[in-house]
Design a protein around this motif. Structure first.
Motif, PDB file in Angstrom:
ATOM      1  N   GLY A  85       0.816  -1.210   0.000  1.00 33.74           N
ATOM      2  CA  GLY A  85       0.000   0.000   0.000  1.00 33.74           C
ATOM      3  C   GLY A  85       0.850   1.261   0.000  1.00 33.74           C
ATOM      4  O   GLY A  85       0.539   2.243  -0.697  1.00 33.74           O
TER       5      GLY A  85
ATOM      6  N   ARG B 171       1.020   4.331  -2.832  1.00 34.62           N
ATOM      7  CA  ARG B 171       0.891   5.760  -2.490  1.00 34.62           C
ATOM      8  C   ARG B 171       2.089   6.556  -3.009  1.00 34.62           C
ATOM      9  O   ARG B 171       1.933   7.688  -3.498  1.00 34.62           O
TER      10      ARG B 171
ATOM     11  N   PRO C  89      -4.911  -2.188   1.341  1.00 33.76           N
ATOM     12  CA  PRO C  89      -4.359  -0.832   1.475  1.00 33.76           C
ATOM     13  C   PRO C  89      -4.011  -0.199   0.127  1.00 33.76           C
ATOM     14  O   PRO C  89      -4.158   1.014  -0.053  1.00 33.76           O
ATOM     15  N   ALA C  90      -3.593  -1.015  -0.835  1.00 38.55           N
ATOM     16  CA  ALA C  90      -3.265  -0.495  -2.161  1.00 38.55           C
ATOM     17  C   ALA C  90      -4.522  -0.040  -2.893  1.00 38.55           C
ATOM     18  O   ALA C  90      -4.538   1.013  -3.553  1.00 38.55           O
TER      19      ALA C  90
ATOM     20  N   ALA D 146      -5.740   3.138  -1.500  1.00 37.93           N
ATOM     21  CA  ALA D 146      -4.904   4.264  -1.923  1.00 37.93           C
ATOM     22  C   ALA D 146      -5.315   4.780  -3.301  1.00 37.93           C
ATOM     23  O   ALA D 146      -5.429   5.994  -3.515  1.00 37.93           O
TER      24      ALA D 146
END
Length: 436
Positions: free
Chosen positions: A195, A199, A236-237, A240
């Motif tokens: 992630g 970002r 999380p990726a 993002a």
């Protein structure tokens, strides 16, 4: 970067006269861009189930081919294609019940939000269309992919397919990030790092005045080295890219259609919600067909304004083949078979005591075995990997290799693979490693 597990001119003189003559004819008429597998290429004439047969009638156990994911020449698919070909084959600008039936059956295998399908002939076309849609919807052009990803061969998709090699230039709007390597990083690091890398790529795109349009990942990272866990590391990726007003495209061309065992689609293992999902290779068990499945709101404005048509995409024969594939997966319990036999195969591979085996990983019938020179330093051993792949080929078992260091055995057999087939593969690998 050369293609992993490719025949080279250095191997030419080792072949017999007939093989050299056929290769010479092939090169003369097909040109220099094509590649052959193995130091001693295979001349195949027939396939049935998990086996392929050469000109001498020798039988090879296919532990690699995910195009014929139900096994070669599955009778249910052959019958469906033959029957429909004898009746009608047109395109999607005419009404045809079979096309609609197939689209309904396909989308029913996805989470409710992914309820519409658009058909193409290849995965490359599907990813190319996904780029067009993502750019239209977001107004951005930036694309984030992994460092050794493969997403297609069109001009657009080759620009974010680094596995094609250094001679194929990445687009200036493309940023690549490392694959989530759970062999060299702890599960906690993998969860956080992937992630964070997305970002950072988003920030770099914006710093260069490029608005992000999409993050695309093969959800088992096939070309990057096969990374299946820890489950959830994609979230999380995905969060993002959504926060940056971009879209997440799950490339399920290789991990989809029940191959990972636990779920029908690889992204489901991570609890994420793609905006689009691209499909290909195993969709027709050898018949060329592919698709995008997407959220209706993604296509709501693009569809009326940009339109879409593909002469052969989603034709009645393709729909019949695709429906037969989905029916077979359900009727024969092949997703469950992938789960059970895949687990059995991973256990067998893990039981081998050879120091060269650094890691065995994967999900269902998609397995990576990392070959190393030293388990402590985890130093990759590409040369030994090549010997293993070709040693198995000499024992009439077919696999390949992948990864940035060409040291990961790529094992991806048809979904009808059995425990007996798995035992043969494990035993042969044990023999090869003993003699390597």
């Amino acid at each position: 970067m050369s293609m992993v597990n490719a025949f080279s001119r250095e191997d030419f003189e080792r072949l017999d006269e007939n093989e050299r003559a056929l290769i010479a004819r092939r090169e003369k008429v097909l040109g220099p861009a094509y590649r052959l597998f193995y130091e001693k290429p295979l001349h195949l004439v027939r396939g049935e189930g998990v086996f392929l047969y050469d000109t001498a009638g020798e039988k090879y156990l296919d532990a690699y081919n995910n195009v014929a994911s139900l096994g070669h020449c599955h009778p249910r698919v052959v019958e469906a294609i033959t029957k429909q070909t004898a009746v009608l084959n047109t395109h999607t600008r005419y009404l045809h019940e079979g096309i609609v039936d197939y689209a309904e059956t396909l989308t029913a295998t996805f989470p409710e939000a992914l309820s519409q399908a658009m058909f193409t002939c290849t995965g490359s076309e599907a990813n190319d269309l996904a780029v067009r849609i993502a750019r239209f919807v977001t107004g951005g052009t930036g694309i984030i992919a992994t460092e050794l990803a493969y997403h297609g061969l069109t001009s657009a998709t080759a620009e974010f397919s680094p596995s094609l090699g250094e001679s194929v230039t990445l687009g200036p709007h493309v940023r690549t990030i490392p694959a989530p390597d759970a062999y060299r990083n702890s599960p906690e690091e993998v969860m956080e790092k992937f992630g964070r890398d997305v970002r950072a790529a988003i920030a770099d795109l914006k710093r260069h005045g490029i608005k992000p349009a999409m993050l695309i990942t093969d959800t088992i990272f096939s070309s990057d080295g096969i990374f299946a866990g820890p489950k959830g590391f994609l979230k999380p990726a995905v969060d993002a890219i959504h926060e940056a007003d971009g879209l997440f495209i799950a490339d399920e061309v290789q991990p989809g259609f029940g191959r990972t065992g636990e779920t029908m689609w690889g992204f489901e293992r991570h609890g994420v919600s793609p905006d689009m999902v691209t499909l290909g290779k195993p969709m027709g068990n050898g018949y060329p067909m592919a698709s995008i499945v997407l959220r209706p709101e993604i296509i709501a404005e693009f569809g009326p304004r940009a339109r879409y048509f593909n002469t052969f995409g989603g034709n009645p024969v393709a729909a019949a083949a695709g429906k037969a594939v989905l029916d077979t997966i359900r009727i024969e319990g092949l997703q469950q078979n992938a789960l059970e036999v895949g687990g059995y195969l991973r256990d067998g591979l893990s039981s081998l005591s050879h120091q060269a085996i650094g890691d065995v990983r994967g999900s269902g019938l998609f397995i990576g075995v990392e070959i190393v020179a030293d388990r402590t330093t985890k130093q990759p051993d590409a040369a030994l990997t090549t010997r293993i792949v070709n040693g198995l080929r000499d024992r009439r078992i077919l696999i390949s290799a992948s990864g940035p260091n060409a040291n990961i055995l790529k094992i991806r057999p048809p979904l009808v693979f059995s425990r007996e087939n798995a035992d043969v593969l494990v035993g042969a690998l044990d023999d090869v490693l003993k003699s390597a």
